[in-house]
Write an enzyme that holds these catalytic residues in place. Structure first.
Site, PDB file in Angstrom:
ATOM      1  N   GLN A  13      11.889 -18.806 -38.103  1.00  0.00           N
ATOM      2  CA  GLN A  13      13.305 -18.805 -37.757  1.00  0.00           C
ATOM      3  C   GLN A  13      14.114 -19.709 -38.690  1.00  0.00           C
ATOM      4  O   GLN A  13      13.638 -20.757 -39.110  1.00  0.00           O
ATOM      5  CB  GLN A  13      13.492 -19.259 -36.308  1.00  0.00           C
ATOM      6  CG  GLN A  13      13.082 -18.199 -35.309  1.00  0.00           C
ATOM      7  CD  GLN A  13      13.425 -18.558 -33.885  1.00  0.00           C
ATOM      8  OE1 GLN A  13      12.595 -18.459 -33.000  1.00  0.00           O
ATOM      9  NE2 GLN A  13      14.656 -18.966 -33.637  1.00  0.00           N
ATOM     10  N   SER A  94       5.290 -20.825 -38.059  1.00  0.00           N
ATOM     11  CA  SER A  94       5.687 -20.576 -36.668  1.00  0.00           C
ATOM     12  C   SER A  94       5.690 -19.075 -36.376  1.00  0.00           C
ATOM     13  O   SER A  94       4.642 -18.441 -36.387  1.00  0.00           O
ATOM     14  CB  SER A  94       7.042 -21.234 -36.385  1.00  0.00           C
ATOM     15  OG  SER A  94       7.365 -21.180 -35.013  1.00  0.00           O
ATOM     16  N   LEU A  95       6.861 -18.490 -36.130  1.00  0.00           N
ATOM     17  CA  LEU A  95       6.937 -17.046 -35.929  1.00  0.00           C
ATOM     18  C   LEU A  95       6.236 -16.282 -37.047  1.00  0.00           C
ATOM     19  O   LEU A  95       5.604 -15.239 -36.821  1.00  0.00           O
ATOM     20  CB  LEU A  95       8.407 -16.611 -35.878  1.00  0.00           C
ATOM     21  CG  LEU A  95       8.638 -15.117 -36.140  1.00  0.00           C
ATOM     22  CD1 LEU A  95       8.256 -14.310 -34.925  1.00  0.00           C
ATOM     23  CD2 LEU A  95      10.027 -14.838 -36.613  1.00  0.00           C
ATOM     24  N   ARG A 119       8.231 -13.390 -26.822  1.00  0.00           N
ATOM     25  CA  ARG A 119       7.992 -14.796 -27.175  1.00  0.00           C
ATOM     26  C   ARG A 119       9.317 -15.534 -27.331  1.00  0.00           C
ATOM     27  O   ARG A 119       9.489 -16.652 -26.821  1.00  0.00           O
ATOM     28  CB  ARG A 119       7.192 -14.870 -28.478  1.00  0.00           C
ATOM     29  CG  ARG A 119       6.909 -16.283 -29.008  1.00  0.00           C
ATOM     30  CD  ARG A 119       6.119 -16.173 -30.314  1.00  0.00           C
ATOM     31  NE  ARG A 119       5.723 -17.463 -30.867  1.00  0.00           N
ATOM     32  CZ  ARG A 119       6.414 -18.142 -31.791  1.00  0.00           C
ATOM     33  NH1 ARG A 119       7.565 -17.647 -32.240  1.00  0.00           N
ATOM     34  NH2 ARG A 119       5.953 -19.285 -32.264  1.00  0.00           N
ATOM     35  N   HIS A 205       7.891 -26.018 -30.108  1.00  0.00           N
ATOM     36  CA  HIS A 205       6.632 -26.661 -30.496  1.00  0.00           C
ATOM     37  C   HIS A 205       6.433 -28.035 -29.858  1.00  0.00           C
ATOM     38  O   HIS A 205       5.711 -28.871 -30.397  1.00  0.00           O
ATOM     39  CB  HIS A 205       6.504 -26.723 -32.023  1.00  0.00           C
ATOM     40  CG  HIS A 205       6.510 -25.373 -32.672  1.00  0.00           C
ATOM     41  ND1 HIS A 205       5.476 -24.470 -32.509  1.00  0.00           N
ATOM     42  CD2 HIS A 205       7.436 -24.745 -33.442  1.00  0.00           C
ATOM     43  CE1 HIS A 205       5.772 -23.358 -33.169  1.00  0.00           C
ATOM     44  NE2 HIS A 205       6.948 -23.489 -33.728  1.00  0.00           N
ATOM     45  N   GLN A 254      -0.018 -22.621 -30.311  1.00  0.00           N
ATOM     46  CA  GLN A 254       0.991 -22.854 -31.354  1.00  0.00           C
ATOM     47  C   GLN A 254       2.385 -23.054 -30.779  1.00  0.00           C
ATOM     48  O   GLN A 254       3.189 -23.810 -31.306  1.00  0.00           O
ATOM     49  CB  GLN A 254       0.984 -21.671 -32.333  1.00  0.00           C
ATOM     50  CG  GLN A 254       1.854 -21.857 -33.559  1.00  0.00           C
ATOM     51  CD  GLN A 254       2.798 -20.687 -33.772  1.00  0.00           C
ATOM     52  OE1 GLN A 254       3.557 -20.321 -32.879  1.00  0.00           O
ATOM     53  NE2 GLN A 254       2.752 -20.106 -34.949  1.00  0.00           N
TER      54      GLN A 254
END
Length: 315
Positions: A13, A94-95, A119, A205, A254
């Site tokens: 993102q 991440s994503l 998500r 996170h 994660q």
């Protein structure tokens, strides 16, 4: 077969923007087909949103995540369509880890698009808007940041922690808004060159995302994961994993654990990779990767000319 040892990495993102991939969509059939498939899966015209939609809607987490995954997969397919060599390893920030797993053949694209939409929704609703915050800290050692966050959490009774280890000297912290604000003051006093609040409305996170992790685990229960055809370095432990059940567990972990991007890139470099290609919109990871290991040659695929030039260099 390429003589170079190539890695592909996929952004998370923050790389989204209205109008992105316009030239790639015009030039490559695979890009057009990928966006059409995502639109059919999600029930709205994703390409129209990306080109003509409101930036505020594009920035909504449950919109951003499928849009970025689709963009990365589209460029990966265009790379293969043009005869691009397969990398020896992949990773995603991440994503972007979901994008990597789709491109590595571990997760079907349609499943991935729907999964990251959920998500995003889970992450957005885990903490009420306004109660969480994130900030980028520039120019301070990781150990100092960790220590100050731990002390701030203990003093305030709230959560603040280092959550993205993006490169040496660039770390993102997140948690309850008041705790993040207090940590910023302490980090500046400790010598941080800059401490910048980020335009996000949830503390990604951190342990505050554990409810989102539980919901993600339920959403993944009926989705098939395969052993990746290309190894994927995971954010949680900077290691690869071949077992599908272990991959699921790492994706859940994660969501409430720090992104160890510096360690991921160090692991990629240690595997013998010479060239690292950012497969997605923007060049955020390219800048981070160069700060982590200057010996890695970096490339971007967003524009058709970049894709062609990278192909000519690496094939």
């Amino acid at each position: 077969m390429s003589a170079r040892n190539i890695a592909f990495v996929f952004p998370g993102q923050g790389s989204q923007r209205t109008g992105m991939l316009a030239q790639a969509h015009e030039r490559f059939e695979s890009v057009r087909d990928t966006f059409a498939e995502a639109s059919q899966t999600l029930g709205y015209d994703m390409w129209d949103l990306v080109q003509n939609g409101d930036q505020a809607r594009l920035n909504l987490t449950e919109t951003t995540q499928p849009v970025l995954l689709t963009s990365s997969v589209a460029l990966w397919r265009a790379w293969l369509e043009q005869g691009g060599p397969r990398p020896s390893v992949m990773a995603g920030h991440s994503l972007g880890e979901f994008s990597a797993l789709v491109c590595a053949g571990s997760l079907a694209f349609a499943d991935g698009v729907e999964l990251v939409r959920q998500r995003g929704a889970f992450m957005q609703t885990a903490v009420p808007v306004g109660q969480g915050a994130m900030a980028a800290i520039i120019g301070l050692d990781d150990e100092v940041i960790n220590r100050i966050c731990e002390q701030t959490s203990a003093d305030s009774g709230q959560v603040v922690a280092a959550v993205n280890f993006n490169s040496p000297g660039q770390v993102v912290i997140a948690g309850h808004s008041a705790a993040v604000e207090a940590a910023i003051v302490a980090l500046k006093a400790a010598g941080a060159k800059r401490a910048m609040p980020l335009p996000v409305s949830a503390p990604f996170h951190t342990e505050l995302m554990k409810p989102a992790g539980e919901r993600l685990a339920q959403a993944m229960a009926d989705i098939t994961f395969e052993t990746p055809q290309i190894p994927v370095v995971h954010n949680v432990n900077a290691a690869t994993e071949s077992d599908p059940d272990s991959i699921r567990a790492l994706l859940v972990e994660q969501i409430y654990s720090p992104v160890q991007w510096t360690r991921c890139v160090e692991a990629i470099a240690a595997s013998g990779v010479t060239d690292i290609v950012e497969c997605g919109p923007g060049k955020v990871l390219g800048g981070l990767n160069r700060r982590i290991d200057k010996s890695l040659l970096s490339y971007s695929l967003e524009e058709p000319e970049q894709l062609v030039t990278t192909l000519e260099t690496l094939i």
